[in-house]
Design an enzyme around this catalytic site. Structure first.
Site, mmCIF file in Angstrom:
data_model
loop_
_atom_site.group_PDB
_atom_site.id
_atom_site.type_symbol
_atom_site.label_atom_id
_atom_site.label_comp_id
_atom_site.label_asym_id
_atom_site.label_seq_id
_atom_site.Cartn_x
_atom_site.Cartn_y
_atom_site.Cartn_z
ATOM 1 N N HIS A 1 0.816 -1.206 0.000
ATOM 2 C CA HIS A 1 0.000 0.000 0.000
ATOM 3 C C HIS A 1 0.856 1.265 0.000
ATOM 4 C CE1 HIS A 1 -3.211 2.737 1.798
ATOM 5 N NE2 HIS A 1 -3.820 2.183 0.775
ATOM 6 N N LYS B 1 3.256 4.411 -1.177
ATOM 7 C CA LYS B 1 3.383 5.339 -2.292
ATOM 8 C C LYS B 1 4.717 6.048 -2.118
ATOM 9 C CE LYS B 1 -1.226 4.850 -1.695
ATOM 10 N NZ LYS B 1 -1.879 4.257 -0.501
ATOM 11 N N ASP C 1 17.253 9.680 -7.934
ATOM 12 C CA ASP C 1 18.710 9.824 -7.794
ATOM 13 C C ASP C 1 19.203 9.651 -6.363
ATOM 14 O OD1 ASP C 1 19.090 10.136 -10.483
ATOM 15 O OD2 ASP C 1 19.271 12.323 -10.428
ATOM 16 N N HIS D 1 -8.683 11.644 1.407
ATOM 17 C CA HIS D 1 -7.782 10.498 1.254
ATOM 18 C C HIS D 1 -6.478 10.689 2.022
ATOM 19 C CE1 HIS D 1 -5.477 7.362 -1.079
ATOM 20 N NE2 HIS D 1 -6.638 6.756 -0.936
ATOM 21 N N LYS E 1 -3.671 10.927 5.094
ATOM 22 C CA LYS E 1 -3.331 10.137 6.271
ATOM 23 C C LYS E 1 -2.267 10.921 7.052
ATOM 24 C CE LYS E 1 -3.893 7.048 2.576
ATOM 25 N NZ LYS E 1 -5.283 6.771 2.667
ATOM 26 N N ASP F 1 0.644 17.606 19.749
ATOM 27 C CA ASP F 1 1.276 18.649 20.560
ATOM 28 C C ASP F 1 2.012 19.695 19.733
ATOM 29 O OD1 ASP F 1 0.212 17.478 22.772
ATOM 30 O OD2 ASP F 1 2.095 16.701 23.580
#
Length: 462
Positions: free
Chosen positions: A195, A197, A202, A380, A382, A387
Protein backbone atom coordinates in the site's frame (compact mmCIF):
# COMPACT_ATOMS: atom_id res chain seq x y z
CA UNK A 1 -7.66 4.46 -2.84
CA UNK A 2 -9.84 4.67 -5.95
CA UNK A 3 -12.48 1.98 -6.13
CA UNK A 4 -11.20 -1.38 -7.38
CA UNK A 5 -13.65 -3.48 -9.41
CA UNK A 6 -12.49 -6.99 -8.57
CA UNK A 7 -14.13 -10.20 -9.65
CA UNK A 8 -16.33 -11.91 -7.07
CA UNK A 9 -13.96 -14.86 -6.95
CA UNK A 10 -10.99 -12.61 -6.23
CA UNK A 11 -12.77 -10.72 -3.47
CA UNK A 12 -14.12 -13.94 -1.91
CA UNK A 13 -10.71 -15.58 -2.01
CA UNK A 14 -9.00 -12.62 -0.38
CA UNK A 15 -11.66 -12.37 2.34
CA UNK A 16 -11.31 -16.04 3.19
CA UNK A 17 -7.56 -15.64 3.43
CA UNK A 18 -8.01 -12.61 5.63
CA UNK A 19 -10.46 -14.38 7.89
CA UNK A 20 -8.10 -17.32 8.27
CA UNK A 21 -5.11 -15.12 9.05
CA UNK A 22 -3.71 -15.49 12.54
CA UNK A 23 -2.05 -12.07 12.67
CA UNK A 24 -2.96 -10.01 15.71
CA UNK A 25 -2.21 -6.51 16.84
CA UNK A 26 0.33 -6.34 19.66
CA UNK A 27 -0.44 -5.42 23.25
CA UNK A 28 0.96 -1.92 22.89
CA UNK A 29 0.95 -1.12 26.61
CA UNK A 30 3.05 -4.17 27.41
CA UNK A 31 5.32 -3.57 24.42
CA UNK A 32 5.99 0.04 25.37
CA UNK A 33 6.64 -0.86 29.01
CA UNK A 34 9.23 -3.46 27.97
CA UNK A 35 11.37 -0.83 26.27
CA UNK A 36 13.59 0.82 28.81
CA UNK A 37 14.19 4.55 28.72
CA UNK A 38 17.28 5.52 26.78
CA UNK A 39 18.86 8.75 25.64
CA UNK A 40 17.75 10.07 22.25
CA UNK A 41 20.31 9.74 19.47
CA UNK A 42 20.48 11.50 16.11
CA UNK A 43 22.35 11.15 12.83
CA UNK A 44 23.41 13.67 10.24
CA UNK A 45 24.90 13.33 6.76
CA UNK A 46 28.19 12.15 8.29
CA UNK A 47 26.75 9.56 10.69
CA UNK A 48 25.70 9.25 14.36
CA UNK A 49 26.12 12.22 16.68
CA UNK A 50 27.62 12.01 20.15
CA UNK A 51 25.38 11.66 23.20
CA UNK A 52 26.29 15.22 24.20
CA UNK A 53 25.29 16.69 20.83
CA UNK A 54 22.08 14.61 20.75
CA UNK A 55 21.10 15.87 24.21
CA UNK A 56 21.74 19.44 23.06
CA UNK A 57 19.41 18.95 20.09
CA UNK A 58 16.60 17.68 22.32
CA UNK A 59 17.12 20.60 24.69
CA UNK A 60 16.92 23.08 21.81
CA UNK A 61 13.78 21.42 20.42
CA UNK A 62 12.11 21.63 23.82
CA UNK A 63 13.18 25.24 24.26
CA UNK A 64 11.61 26.23 20.93
CA UNK A 65 8.48 24.20 21.58
CA UNK A 66 7.68 25.22 25.15
CA UNK A 67 9.37 22.31 26.91
CA UNK A 68 6.78 19.81 25.68
CA UNK A 69 7.49 16.44 27.28
CA UNK A 70 6.62 14.40 24.17
CA UNK A 71 9.88 15.49 22.55
CA UNK A 72 11.85 13.71 25.25
CA UNK A 73 9.68 10.63 25.91
CA UNK A 74 8.54 9.94 22.36
CA UNK A 75 11.94 10.30 20.69
CA UNK A 76 13.54 7.77 23.02
CA UNK A 77 10.62 5.37 22.77
CA UNK A 78 10.49 5.47 18.96
CA UNK A 79 14.21 4.88 18.86
CA UNK A 80 13.84 1.72 20.94
CA UNK A 81 10.81 0.40 19.03
CA UNK A 82 11.50 1.38 15.41
CA UNK A 83 15.27 1.24 15.17
CA UNK A 84 15.55 3.66 12.25
CA UNK A 85 17.47 6.84 13.12
CA UNK A 86 16.25 10.40 13.51
CA UNK A 87 18.20 12.25 10.84
CA UNK A 88 19.11 15.92 10.78
CA UNK A 89 19.62 18.21 7.83
CA UNK A 90 16.52 17.47 5.78
CA UNK A 91 14.20 19.73 3.82
CA UNK A 92 10.55 18.65 3.98
CA UNK A 93 7.97 20.30 1.71
CA UNK A 94 4.27 19.83 2.44
CA UNK A 95 2.28 19.08 -0.74
CA UNK A 96 -1.50 19.31 -0.68
CA UNK A 97 -3.54 17.45 -3.30
CA UNK A 98 -2.61 15.78 -6.56
CA UNK A 99 -1.95 18.77 -8.79
CA UNK A 100 0.84 20.16 -6.58
CA UNK A 101 2.26 16.69 -5.89
CA UNK A 102 2.34 15.57 -9.52
CA UNK A 103 3.93 18.86 -10.62
CA UNK A 104 6.71 18.41 -8.04
CA UNK A 105 7.17 14.74 -9.00
CA UNK A 106 7.40 15.54 -12.71
CA UNK A 107 9.96 18.27 -12.03
CA UNK A 108 12.12 15.86 -10.01
CA UNK A 109 11.80 13.06 -12.60
CA UNK A 110 12.88 15.41 -15.41
CA UNK A 111 15.99 16.32 -13.42
CA UNK A 112 16.95 12.67 -12.83
CA UNK A 113 20.42 11.73 -14.04
CA UNK A 114 21.00 8.28 -12.49
CA UNK A 115 17.86 6.40 -11.46
CA UNK A 116 14.16 6.65 -10.59
CA UNK A 117 12.49 4.22 -8.14
CA UNK A 118 8.68 4.31 -8.10
CA UNK A 119 6.50 2.21 -5.77
CA UNK A 120 2.72 2.66 -5.86
CA UNK A 121 -0.29 0.68 -4.74
CA UNK A 122 -2.31 1.88 -7.74
CA UNK A 123 -1.03 2.84 -11.18
CA UNK A 124 -3.94 3.56 -13.50
CA UNK A 125 -3.96 3.36 -17.29
CA UNK A 126 -5.55 6.81 -17.59
CA UNK A 127 -4.36 10.28 -18.58
CA UNK A 128 -2.19 10.67 -15.46
CA UNK A 129 -0.81 7.15 -15.70
CA UNK A 130 0.10 7.76 -19.32
CA UNK A 131 1.88 11.00 -18.42
CA UNK A 132 3.97 9.12 -15.89
CA UNK A 133 4.65 6.28 -18.35
CA UNK A 134 5.72 8.69 -21.12
CA UNK A 135 8.07 10.58 -18.82
CA UNK A 136 9.57 7.44 -17.29
CA UNK A 137 10.18 5.94 -20.74
CA UNK A 138 11.75 9.20 -21.90
CA UNK A 139 14.16 9.16 -18.97
CA UNK A 140 14.91 5.46 -19.44
CA UNK A 141 15.81 6.25 -23.04
CA UNK A 142 18.27 8.87 -21.81
CA UNK A 143 20.10 6.28 -19.71
CA UNK A 144 18.36 6.87 -16.40
CA UNK A 145 17.44 3.51 -14.87
CA UNK A 146 13.75 3.34 -13.95
CA UNK A 147 12.48 0.69 -11.50
CA UNK A 148 8.75 0.33 -10.79
CA UNK A 149 6.87 -1.70 -8.15
CA UNK A 150 3.09 -1.93 -8.41
CA UNK A 151 0.60 -3.87 -6.33
CA UNK A 152 -1.24 -6.73 -8.03
CA UNK A 153 -4.59 -5.95 -6.37
CA UNK A 154 -4.22 -2.17 -6.54
CA UNK A 155 -3.54 -2.35 -10.29
CA UNK A 156 -6.04 -5.16 -10.92
CA UNK A 157 -7.90 -3.12 -13.55
CA UNK A 158 -4.77 -1.79 -15.25
CA UNK A 159 -4.17 -3.68 -18.52
CA UNK A 160 -0.99 -5.75 -18.64
CA UNK A 161 -0.18 -3.90 -21.86
CA UNK A 162 0.44 -0.77 -19.80
CA UNK A 163 3.28 -2.43 -17.89
CA UNK A 164 4.50 -4.36 -20.95
CA UNK A 165 5.04 -1.03 -22.68
CA UNK A 166 7.26 0.07 -19.79
CA UNK A 167 9.16 -3.21 -19.83
CA UNK A 168 9.68 -3.02 -23.60
CA UNK A 169 11.20 0.42 -23.10
CA UNK A 170 13.77 -0.91 -20.63
CA UNK A 171 11.99 -0.08 -17.38
CA UNK A 172 12.36 -2.77 -14.69
CA UNK A 173 8.83 -3.62 -13.51
CA UNK A 174 7.90 -5.75 -10.50
CA UNK A 175 4.39 -6.95 -9.60
CA UNK A 176 3.99 -7.16 -5.82
CA UNK A 177 2.45 -10.44 -4.58
CA UNK A 178 0.67 -11.44 -7.82
CA UNK A 179 -2.93 -12.55 -7.45
CA UNK A 180 -2.10 -15.47 -9.72
CA UNK A 181 -0.06 -17.90 -7.57
CA UNK A 182 1.69 -19.21 -10.69
CA UNK A 183 3.22 -15.76 -11.19
CA UNK A 184 4.54 -15.44 -7.63
CA UNK A 185 8.32 -15.44 -7.30
CA UNK A 186 8.29 -15.27 -3.51
CA UNK A 187 5.90 -16.90 -1.03
CA UNK A 188 2.29 -16.45 -2.22
CA UNK A 189 0.71 -14.12 0.33
CA UNK A 190 -2.17 -12.59 -1.58
CA UNK A 191 -3.58 -10.85 1.50
CA UNK A 192 -0.31 -8.94 1.99
CA UNK A 193 -0.59 -5.84 -0.18
CA UNK A 194 1.93 -3.12 -0.96
CA UNK A 195 0.00 0.00 0.00
CA UNK A 196 3.06 2.26 -0.11
CA UNK A 197 3.38 5.34 -2.29
CA UNK A 198 7.07 6.17 -2.71
CA UNK A 199 9.13 7.89 -5.39
CA UNK A 200 12.90 8.21 -5.01
CA UNK A 201 14.92 10.17 -7.59
CA UNK A 202 18.71 9.82 -7.79
CA UNK A 203 18.81 8.73 -4.15
CA UNK A 204 18.50 12.29 -2.86
CA UNK A 205 14.86 13.33 -3.39
CA UNK A 206 11.82 11.36 -2.23
CA UNK A 207 8.04 11.71 -2.25
CA UNK A 208 5.73 9.86 0.12
CA UNK A 209 2.12 10.17 1.22
CA UNK A 210 -1.32 9.00 0.19
CA UNK A 211 -1.35 9.82 -3.52
CA UNK A 212 -1.44 6.98 -6.05
CA UNK A 213 -0.86 7.33 -9.80
CA UNK A 214 -4.38 8.11 -11.02
CA UNK A 215 -6.28 10.97 -12.64
CA UNK A 216 -8.77 11.05 -9.75
CA UNK A 217 -6.20 13.08 -7.80
CA UNK A 218 -5.57 15.58 -10.57
CA UNK A 219 -8.50 17.91 -9.74
CA UNK A 220 -7.59 18.42 -6.09
CA UNK A 221 -9.77 20.13 -3.49
CA UNK A 222 -8.30 23.61 -3.17
CA UNK A 223 -10.82 25.32 -5.46
CA UNK A 224 -13.93 23.48 -4.23
CA UNK A 225 -16.53 25.47 -2.30
CA UNK A 226 -17.64 23.88 0.95
CA UNK A 227 -20.08 21.05 0.32
CA UNK A 228 -19.90 21.28 -3.48
CA UNK A 229 -18.06 19.60 -6.32
CA UNK A 230 -17.56 20.83 -9.86
CA UNK A 231 -19.43 19.04 -12.62
CA UNK A 232 -19.26 15.28 -12.43
CA UNK A 233 -15.63 15.19 -11.28
CA UNK A 234 -15.27 14.31 -7.61
CA UNK A 235 -12.51 16.25 -5.85
CA UNK A 236 -9.93 14.25 -3.88
CA UNK A 237 -8.20 15.70 -0.82
CA UNK A 238 -4.79 14.19 -0.15
CA UNK A 239 -1.38 15.00 1.31
CA UNK A 240 2.18 14.14 0.27
CA UNK A 241 5.68 15.21 1.29
CA UNK A 242 8.74 16.00 -0.79
CA UNK A 243 11.83 15.11 1.23
CA UNK A 244 15.44 15.98 0.48
CA UNK A 245 18.43 15.15 2.66
CA UNK A 246 20.01 12.26 4.57
CA UNK A 247 16.71 10.53 5.48
CA UNK A 248 16.15 9.73 1.79
CA UNK A 249 18.73 6.97 2.22
CA UNK A 250 16.41 5.29 4.75
CA UNK A 251 13.46 5.55 2.34
CA UNK A 252 15.60 4.11 -0.44
CA UNK A 253 16.50 1.15 1.76
CA UNK A 254 12.81 0.34 2.13
CA UNK A 255 12.34 0.31 -1.66
CA UNK A 256 15.34 -1.95 -2.19
CA UNK A 257 14.24 -4.30 0.60
CA UNK A 258 10.82 -4.70 -1.02
CA UNK A 259 12.40 -5.36 -4.43
CA UNK A 260 14.67 -8.03 -3.01
CA UNK A 261 11.97 -9.61 -0.81
CA UNK A 262 9.74 -9.96 -3.89
CA UNK A 263 12.67 -11.50 -5.78
CA UNK A 264 12.79 -8.98 -8.55
CA UNK A 265 15.57 -9.24 -11.09
CA UNK A 266 18.83 -7.76 -9.74
CA UNK A 267 18.64 -3.99 -9.88
CA UNK A 268 20.82 -2.35 -12.50
CA UNK A 269 24.15 -1.12 -11.16
CA UNK A 270 23.39 2.49 -10.28
CA UNK A 271 24.25 4.92 -7.47
CA UNK A 272 21.24 4.12 -5.28
CA UNK A 273 22.94 5.36 -2.12
CA UNK A 274 24.94 8.49 -2.96
CA UNK A 275 26.60 10.62 -0.32
CA UNK A 276 23.86 12.92 0.94
CA UNK A 277 24.35 16.52 1.98
CA UNK A 278 22.52 18.77 4.40
CA UNK A 279 19.47 20.26 2.66
CA UNK A 280 17.61 21.96 5.49
CA UNK A 281 16.84 21.92 9.20
CA UNK A 282 14.08 19.31 9.47
CA UNK A 283 14.51 16.29 11.75
CA UNK A 284 12.92 13.22 10.17
CA UNK A 285 12.46 9.51 10.87
CA UNK A 286 11.41 7.05 8.15
CA UNK A 287 9.15 4.20 9.31
CA UNK A 288 8.29 1.20 7.18
CA UNK A 289 5.86 -1.53 8.26
CA UNK A 290 5.35 -4.98 6.80
CA UNK A 291 3.33 -8.00 7.98
CA UNK A 292 6.38 -10.25 8.20
CA UNK A 293 7.73 -8.12 11.08
CA UNK A 294 6.77 -9.02 14.68
CA UNK A 295 4.37 -6.04 14.73
CA UNK A 296 3.54 -2.87 12.81
CA UNK A 297 6.13 -0.24 13.65
CA UNK A 298 3.78 2.46 12.39
CA UNK A 299 0.97 1.27 14.65
CA UNK A 300 3.08 1.13 17.80
CA UNK A 301 4.67 4.49 17.01
CA UNK A 302 1.28 6.16 16.63
CA UNK A 303 -0.11 4.51 19.76
CA UNK A 304 2.86 5.63 21.82
CA UNK A 305 2.62 9.20 20.48
CA UNK A 306 -1.07 9.40 21.39
CA UNK A 307 -0.25 8.01 24.82
CA UNK A 308 2.43 10.67 25.34
CA UNK A 309 0.28 13.56 24.11
CA UNK A 310 -0.18 16.41 26.60
CA UNK A 311 -2.01 19.12 24.65
CA UNK A 312 -3.65 17.89 21.45
CA UNK A 313 -4.04 15.01 19.03
CA UNK A 314 -5.16 16.01 15.53
CA UNK A 315 -5.73 13.13 13.10
CA UNK A 316 -6.91 13.32 9.49
CA UNK A 317 -7.57 9.97 7.86
CA UNK A 318 -9.39 8.49 4.90
CA UNK A 319 -10.27 5.02 6.19
CA UNK A 320 -11.10 4.90 9.88
CA UNK A 321 -11.77 1.38 11.18
CA UNK A 322 -10.04 1.48 14.58
CA UNK A 323 -9.19 -1.51 16.74
CA UNK A 324 -10.08 -1.53 20.46
CA UNK A 325 -6.63 -0.34 21.58
CA UNK A 326 -6.68 2.67 19.28
CA UNK A 327 -10.21 3.53 20.38
CA UNK A 328 -9.18 3.37 24.02
CA UNK A 329 -6.02 5.44 23.39
CA UNK A 330 -8.06 8.23 21.77
CA UNK A 331 -10.74 8.12 24.47
CA UNK A 332 -8.18 8.05 27.27
CA UNK A 333 -6.34 11.05 25.80
CA UNK A 334 -9.60 13.02 25.68
CA UNK A 335 -10.50 12.01 29.25
CA UNK A 336 -7.17 13.30 30.59
CA UNK A 337 -7.78 16.70 29.00
CA UNK A 338 -6.01 16.38 25.64
CA UNK A 339 -7.81 18.13 22.77
CA UNK A 340 -8.53 15.20 20.43
CA UNK A 341 -9.93 16.06 17.01
CA UNK A 342 -10.54 13.67 14.11
CA UNK A 343 -11.21 14.80 10.55
CA UNK A 344 -12.82 11.91 8.66
CA UNK A 345 -14.62 11.58 5.31
CA UNK A 346 -18.22 12.67 4.78
CA UNK A 347 -18.41 10.11 1.95
CA UNK A 348 -16.10 7.40 0.68
CA UNK A 349 -15.27 5.16 -2.24
CA UNK A 350 -15.91 2.26 0.19
CA UNK A 351 -19.34 2.27 1.84
CA UNK A 352 -18.53 -0.63 4.14
CA UNK A 353 -15.39 1.10 5.48
CA UNK A 354 -17.30 4.38 5.84
CA UNK A 355 -20.11 2.88 7.92
CA UNK A 356 -17.79 0.63 9.93
CA UNK A 357 -15.89 3.73 11.02
CA UNK A 358 -19.08 5.57 11.91
CA UNK A 359 -20.13 2.70 14.18
CA UNK A 360 -17.47 3.94 16.66
CA UNK A 361 -18.49 7.61 16.69
CA UNK A 362 -20.83 7.52 19.68
CA UNK A 363 -18.32 5.92 22.06
CA UNK A 364 -15.64 8.42 21.05
CA UNK A 365 -17.99 11.40 21.30
CA UNK A 366 -19.06 10.34 24.80
CA UNK A 367 -15.39 10.23 25.85
CA UNK A 368 -14.88 13.82 24.66
CA UNK A 369 -13.29 13.17 21.26
CA UNK A 370 -14.47 15.71 18.68
CA UNK A 371 -15.23 14.34 15.22
CA UNK A 372 -15.56 16.29 11.98
CA UNK A 373 -16.46 15.10 8.49
CA UNK A 374 -14.71 16.72 5.51
CA UNK A 375 -17.11 18.21 2.97
CA UNK A 376 -16.70 19.02 -0.73
CA UNK A 377 -14.04 16.41 -1.44
CA UNK A 378 -13.29 12.75 -0.96
CA UNK A 379 -10.80 12.74 1.90
CA UNK A 380 -7.78 10.50 1.25
CA UNK A 381 -5.14 12.07 3.53
CA UNK A 382 -3.33 10.14 6.27
CA UNK A 383 -1.76 12.65 8.67
CA UNK A 384 -1.23 13.19 12.39
CA UNK A 385 -0.14 16.20 14.45
CA UNK A 386 0.47 15.80 18.18
CA UNK A 387 1.28 18.65 20.56
CA UNK A 388 2.25 20.83 17.61
CA UNK A 389 5.70 19.26 17.31
CA UNK A 390 5.23 15.61 16.27
CA UNK A 391 3.98 15.30 12.69
CA UNK A 392 3.35 12.13 10.71
CA UNK A 393 2.45 11.75 7.02
CA UNK A 394 2.33 8.60 4.94
CA UNK A 395 0.31 5.81 3.37
CA UNK A 396 -1.10 4.17 6.50
CA UNK A 397 -4.82 4.35 7.24
CA UNK A 398 -6.32 3.95 10.71
CA UNK A 399 -7.65 0.48 9.99
CA UNK A 400 -6.86 -3.16 10.63
CA UNK A 401 -5.58 -3.77 7.10
CA UNK A 402 -2.93 -1.06 7.29
CA UNK A 403 -1.72 -2.27 10.68
CA UNK A 404 -1.78 -6.03 10.01
CA UNK A 405 -1.85 -6.87 6.32
CA UNK A 406 -0.18 -4.12 4.28
CA UNK A 407 3.30 -2.86 3.59
CA UNK A 408 3.09 0.84 4.56
CA UNK A 409 5.48 3.76 4.78
CA UNK A 410 5.29 6.93 6.89
CA UNK A 411 7.67 9.62 8.04
CA UNK A 412 7.75 11.49 11.33
CA UNK A 413 8.91 15.12 11.33
CA UNK A 414 9.89 16.76 14.62
CA UNK A 415 9.77 20.46 15.33
CA UNK A 416 7.51 23.44 15.82
CA UNK A 417 8.12 25.05 12.40
CA UNK A 418 6.89 22.12 10.34
CA UNK A 419 4.20 21.52 12.95
CA UNK A 420 2.86 25.02 12.26
CA UNK A 421 2.45 24.12 8.58
CA UNK A 422 0.60 20.96 9.56
CA UNK A 423 -1.54 23.00 11.98
CA UNK A 424 -2.49 25.44 9.20
CA UNK A 425 -3.40 22.57 6.88
CA UNK A 426 -5.50 20.93 9.60
CA UNK A 427 -7.29 24.23 10.30
CA UNK A 428 -8.08 24.61 6.61
CA UNK A 429 -9.57 21.11 6.45
CA UNK A 430 -11.44 21.77 9.69
CA UNK A 431 -13.00 24.87 8.17
CA UNK A 432 -14.25 22.71 5.27
CA UNK A 433 -15.72 20.13 7.66
CA UNK A 434 -18.94 19.71 9.64
CA UNK A 435 -18.79 18.79 13.33
CA UNK A 436 -20.65 15.69 14.49
CA UNK A 437 -22.95 16.81 17.29
CA UNK A 438 -23.26 14.08 19.98
CA UNK A 439 -26.98 14.63 20.61
CA UNK A 440 -27.84 14.73 16.92
CA UNK A 441 -25.72 11.67 16.24
CA UNK A 442 -27.38 9.70 19.00
CA UNK A 443 -30.72 10.41 17.31
CA UNK A 444 -29.63 9.27 13.84
CA UNK A 445 -31.93 7.11 11.76
CA UNK A 446 -32.41 3.37 12.32
CA UNK A 447 -31.25 2.76 8.74
CA UNK A 448 -27.86 4.31 9.48
CA UNK A 449 -27.56 2.21 12.63
CA UNK A 450 -28.27 -0.95 10.64
CA UNK A 451 -25.64 -0.03 8.05
CA UNK A 452 -23.08 0.63 10.80
CA UNK A 453 -23.87 -2.65 12.54
CA UNK A 454 -23.60 -4.64 9.33
CA UNK A 455 -20.35 -2.98 8.30
CA UNK A 456 -18.83 -3.45 11.77
CA UNK A 457 -19.11 -7.23 11.37
CA UNK A 458 -16.48 -7.02 8.63
CA UNK A 459 -14.09 -4.54 10.23
CA UNK A 460 -11.22 -6.99 10.79
CA UNK A 461 -11.10 -7.49 7.00
CA UNK A 462 -11.06 -3.77 6.21
Amino acid sequence: MPTRTLTLAAVTGMCLLAAAACARLPDTDALIQRHTRQAARFENARGPLSAQKSAAIVAELKRKSGDIDILDKQIALEQAIVGSPLTLGNQVTLLQDGAATYAAMFAAIRKARNHINLESYIIEDDAMGQQFADLLLEQQGRGVQVNVIYDSVGAFNTPKAFFERLTSGGVAVLEFNPINPLSAKAQWLVNNRDHRKLLVVDGHTAFIGGINISSVYASGSATRPRGKATGNIAAWRDTDLQVEGPVVGELQKLFVETWEKQRGKPLADKAYFPALKVQGKDIVRAIGSTPDAPYSLIYVTLMSAIGNAEKHVYLTNAYFVPDPQLLEALADAARRGVDVKLILPSHSDSDVVFHAGRSHYLALLKAGVRIYERQGALLHSKTALIDGVWSCVGSSNLDWRSFLDNDEINVVVLGREFGQQMQAMFAKDLDASVAIDPATWEGRSPMLRVKEWGASLWQRLL
